[in-house]
Motif scaffolding. Sequence first.
Motif, PDB file in Angstrom:
ATOM      1  N   GLY A   1       0.851  -1.181   0.000  1.00 26.37           N
ATOM      2  CA  GLY A   1       0.000   0.000   0.000  1.00 26.37           C
ATOM      3  C   GLY A   1       0.896   1.243   0.000  1.00 26.37           C
ATOM      4  O   GLY A   1       2.002   1.219  -0.530  1.00 26.37           O
ATOM      5  N   ASP A   2       0.426   2.324   0.647  1.00 18.34           N
ATOM      6  CA  ASP A   2       1.162   3.591   0.602  1.00 18.34           C
ATOM      7  C   ASP A   2       2.110   3.807   1.778  1.00 18.34           C
ATOM      8  O   ASP A   2       2.688   4.896   1.916  1.00 18.34           O
ATOM      9  N   GLY A   3       2.253   2.808   2.646  1.00 20.61           N
ATOM     10  CA  GLY A   3       2.995   3.009   3.891  1.00 20.61           C
ATOM     11  C   GLY A   3       4.422   3.519   3.724  1.00 20.61           C
ATOM     12  O   GLY A   3       4.817   4.518   4.342  1.00 20.61           O
ATOM     13  N   MET A   4       5.219   2.858   2.871  1.00 13.08           N
ATOM     14  CA  MET A   4       6.623   3.260   2.727  1.00 13.08           C
ATOM     15  C   MET A   4       6.756   4.676   2.158  1.00 13.08           C
ATOM     16  O   MET A   4       7.593   5.457   2.616  1.00 13.08           O
ATOM     17  N   ALA A   5       5.912   4.994   1.180  1.00 13.23           N
ATOM     18  CA  ALA A   5       5.987   6.321   0.562  1.00 13.23           C
ATOM     19  C   ALA A   5       5.631   7.415   1.573  1.00 13.23           C
ATOM     20  O   ALA A   5       6.274   8.477   1.615  1.00 13.23           O
TER      21      ALA A   5
ATOM     22  N   LEU B   1      -0.317  16.638   6.108  1.00  9.91           N
ATOM     23  CA  LEU B   1       0.353  15.341   5.983  1.00  9.91           C
ATOM     24  C   LEU B   1      -0.218  14.338   6.999  1.00  9.91           C
ATOM     25  O   LEU B   1      -0.396  13.157   6.681  1.00  9.91           O
ATOM     26  N   ALA B   2      -0.531  14.825   8.194  1.00  7.68           N
ATOM     27  CA  ALA B   2      -1.187  13.957   9.185  1.00  7.68           C
ATOM     28  C   ALA B   2      -2.499  13.439   8.601  1.00  7.68           C
ATOM     29  O   ALA B   2      -2.822  12.249   8.695  1.00  7.68           O
ATOM     30  N   LYS B   3      -3.242  14.324   7.959  1.00 11.08           N
ATOM     31  CA  LYS B   3      -4.517  13.943   7.354  1.00 11.08           C
ATOM     32  C   LYS B   3      -4.326  12.884   6.277  1.00 11.08           C
ATOM     33  O   LYS B   3      -5.077  11.909   6.198  1.00 11.08           O
ATOM     34  N   GLU B   4      -3.286  13.071   5.463  1.00 16.96           N
ATOM     35  CA  GLU B   4      -3.006  12.111   4.390  1.00 16.96           C
ATOM     36  C   GLU B   4      -2.688  10.720   4.964  1.00 16.96           C
ATOM     37  O   GLU B   4      -3.170   9.701   4.465  1.00 16.96           O
ATOM     38  N   ILE B   5      -1.876  10.694   6.016  1.00 16.17           N
ATOM     39  CA  ILE B   5      -1.497   9.412   6.618  1.00 16.17           C
ATOM     40  C   ILE B   5      -2.698   8.743   7.286  1.00 16.17           C
ATOM     41  O   ILE B   5      -2.973   7.559   7.073  1.00 16.17           O
ATOM     42  N   ILE B   6      -3.416   9.520   8.082  1.00 15.66           N
ATOM     43  CA  ILE B   6      -4.576   8.974   8.806  1.00 15.66           C
ATOM     44  C   ILE B   6      -5.626   8.453   7.821  1.00 15.66           C
ATOM     45  O   ILE B   6      -6.205   7.378   8.010  1.00 15.66           O
ATOM     46  N   SER B   7      -5.855   9.208   6.737  1.00 15.80           N
ATOM     47  CA  SER B   7      -6.843   8.784   5.731  1.00 15.80           C
ATOM     48  C   SER B   7      -6.395   7.516   5.024  1.00 15.80           C
ATOM     49  O   SER B   7      -7.200   6.617   4.754  1.00 15.80           O
ATOM     50  N   SER B   8      -5.104   7.449   4.685  1.00 19.33           N
ATOM     51  CA  SER B   8      -4.576   6.259   4.006  1.00 19.33           C
ATOM     52  C   SER B   8      -4.749   5.027   4.885  1.00 19.33           C
ATOM     53  O   SER B   8      -5.203   3.976   4.432  1.00 19.33           O
ATOM     54  N   GLN B   9      -4.409   5.164   6.156  1.00 19.73           N
ATOM     55  CA  GLN B   9      -4.520   4.016   7.067  1.00 19.73           C
ATOM     56  C   GLN B   9      -5.977   3.601   7.257  1.00 19.73           C
ATOM     57  O   GLN B   9      -6.297   2.407   7.278  1.00 19.73           O
ATOM     58  N   ALA B  10      -6.873   4.588   7.390  1.00 18.84           N
ATOM     59  CA  ALA B  10      -8.282   4.272   7.616  1.00 18.84           C
ATOM     60  C   ALA B  10      -8.886   3.565   6.406  1.00 18.84           C
ATOM     61  O   ALA B  10      -9.603   2.564   6.545  1.00 18.84           O
ATOM     62  N   ALA B  11      -8.573   4.081   5.208  1.00 16.15           N
ATOM     63  CA  ALA B  11      -9.122   3.470   3.989  1.00 16.15           C
ATOM     64  C   ALA B  11      -8.558   2.067   3.787  1.00 16.15           C
ATOM     65  O   ALA B  11      -9.281   1.133   3.424  1.00 16.15           O
ATOM     66  N   TYR B  12      -7.258   1.928   4.050  1.00 22.66           N
ATOM     67  CA  TYR B  12      -6.630   0.614   3.868  1.00 22.66           C
ATOM     68  C   TYR B  12      -7.221  -0.393   4.850  1.00 22.66           C
ATOM     69  O   TYR B  12      -7.555  -1.519   4.479  1.00 22.66           O
ATOM     70  N   LEU B  13      -7.339   0.046   6.102  1.00 20.61           N
ATOM     71  CA  LEU B  13      -7.881  -0.843   7.138  1.00 20.61           C
ATOM     72  C   LEU B  13      -9.292  -1.301   6.782  1.00 20.61           C
ATOM     73  O   LEU B  13      -9.630  -2.480   6.918  1.00 20.61           O
ATOM     74  N   GLU B  14     -10.110  -0.366   6.316  1.00 21.19           N
ATOM     75  CA  GLU B  14     -11.500  -0.713   6.008  1.00 21.19           C
ATOM     76  C   GLU B  14     -11.551  -1.849   4.984  1.00 21.19           C
ATOM     77  O   GLU B  14     -12.352  -2.767   5.095  1.00 21.19           O
ATOM     78  N   GLN B  15     -10.649  -1.779   3.990  1.00 16.41           N
ATOM     79  CA  GLN B  15     -10.655  -2.806   2.951  1.00 16.41           C
ATOM     80  C   GLN B  15     -10.032  -4.124   3.423  1.00 16.41           C
ATOM     81  O   GLN B  15     -10.620  -5.189   3.278  1.00 16.41           O
TER      82      GLN B  15
END
Lengths: 359, 359
Positions: free
Chosen positions: A126-130, A323-337
């Motif tokens: 996913g987007d974690g490393m980036a 950037l906090a928003k971008e990270i939190i959103s990425s994690q939330a969307a990834y987790l949901e899936q």
Amino acid sequence: MPKLTRIRFLIAVLAFTCSITAMAQETYRLKLAETWGPNSPILGETTRNMAAMAEKMSAGRLQIRIDSSNKHKAPFGIFEMVKAGQYDMGHTASYYYKGLIPNAMYFTTVPFGMIAPEQYAWFYYGDGMALMEKVYRPHGLLSFPGGNTGNQMGGWFREQINSLEDLQGLKMRTPGFAGEVMAELGVAVTNIPPGELYTALERGTIDALEWVGPALDFQMGFHQIAEYYYSGWQEPGAEVQFLINEKTWAKLPEDLQEILRVSMRTAAYDMYAQSTHLSGEAWARMKQDYPEVSHETFPPEVIDALRTATRKLLAEAAEEDPLAKEIISSQAAYLEQVRQWTNISDRAYLNTVSPETGD
Amino acid sequence: MPKLTRIRFLIAVLAFTCSITAMAQETYRLKLAETWGPNSPILGETTRNMAAMAEKMSAGRLQIRIDSSNKHKAPFGIFEMVKAGQYDMGHTASYYYKGLIPNAMYFTTVPFGMIAPEQYAWFYYGDGMALMEKVYRPHGLLSFPGGNTGNQMGGWFREQINSLEDLQGLKMRTPGFAGEVMAELGVAVTNIPPGELYTALERGTIDALEWVGPALDFQMGFHQIAEYYYSGWQEPGAEVQFLINEKTWAKLPEDLQEILRVSMRTAAYDMYAQSTHLSGEAWARMKQDYPEVSHETFPPEVIDALRTATRKLLAEAAEEDPLAKEIISSQAAYLEQVRQWTNISDRAYLNTVSPETGD
């Protein structure tokens, strides 16, 4: 060419070739500072596992000296020391540095977040490393996953928690973000040095504490003085971290960069397997030696309140920083899936094959 | 020494040094045969990930050529080809060879057995690797974990299974040990080549089939023609396998042995993370494109009967062969201990944080 000149030329060619080879064979000596004390189980074994792989794969060309906290005296200063170039590498946890860089927090674990296999998927596919690079590059640092403790326990309690009421004024040692969430629910959150925790719990200075999980809790002896061991919500897959100064990275030849990258990656995965192994062993031994130790889960109203408080704090952090928003959103969307998949695979399997017991 | 003699001596020394260095720089070219066809997602990406790491870490000294099944024409003959030295390495699944070596079966996955993180702990920190060596060494082979698919689904069914009665005479494609267990319950087990599966299910030649999980099932299209997707019991953590001929292994210098070992180990772990990632994606897409697809779990009486039949078959295998008994006992004892930890950590967490839904 006259004979002697030809011979001199030949010598020059040979010497040049050998020096090229010698350059490729140059030994690189890196220094790594770890947060952990000397002979630290699991965590300290991870740095040594990594260094041993790197040395063996490079036939000795990459040597990593490890300094534990007794040497460098700055267990929570790893980020600064590696940034300053005082050390080439570090092994620590990203969320220790949220005071300096608030966005570092999300790369260890988040309350109600992903479990280890889900989080590795996010990091590597996913987007974690980036996203982690966005946070660390401005500091001249590269950050890599450094090993997972597995799902951390919610802590040792001397009394059962049956309602939100039971948390009011409860004196509990629980640091970091989880402490902030607990405070929202009325818990009197304190921090106490590790060496004093056992006595504090025994004497009632605190009513409860959260440490890691069976493998690391066992040696602390909490199971001898607290009966109720609660499942967690706050650190579902705590991933520690390797840090490298990017100047160190840049001076390594490509093969040694890859050797270092792969050594860190394998050592991290290995730590998760070792944590799983030792947690199983330690939990079995705790229950055998202290049969009165009982596994508990927080009641739904407590879980719901913890989740609500977590979401509130995350929403506040997201509002303060893009950037906090971008990270939190990425994690939330990834987790949901990904959680949908976990639910129909491992969760459904664990629940159907042994429905009779939750512990 | 006269001048010319000295110069000749110097040349000899330089030439000797360079030839030693050249020996250490020798390129090793290995050939790997994989069970999978060309461009096989996940599985084929794992062999390429491994070979790329090995080549880069060795600065090109270790080169691994990969032949897919279209090339060697023997997808289920990998064991024999690597044993015969026709290939240096293989990527396949241990349980494909249970006809030749019955004890190979236990190193992939076992019905009602360990999930992936538990099984990695058993391989690397329990007795798994030593037991696998006992099975493969007599054949002149080394075997290593080669990547995990995650928990496999129980299969696609055109009708719901509500009782043991519903399994009587049900025509189902499910190979291997799981097929034997299913047959004990009255299922009419058949095997059908992969390319004909879709049509067989669509036309009612079979009523149900088991393949892998969302990531690999998606491209087969089964979700377009069967509504009920059951959680699994039969392959809770299927680990494929790298095989190496021990003569190939012995001729590699120590640094390249370590590079190969670590490349395989990392590629295997990576495959588990990638499977998790792609399963999440594929399951979300299936549900979006075909909202009538429904996740199901087998009722307790079916699970109990499957478990009883599994235990009966394992007990028979243990009685026939002391090494089978040793492996089965090791796995059972390990599972009993580690599952207690899984239950109070990931399972309890998954159940408490989202109690409202099982899917």
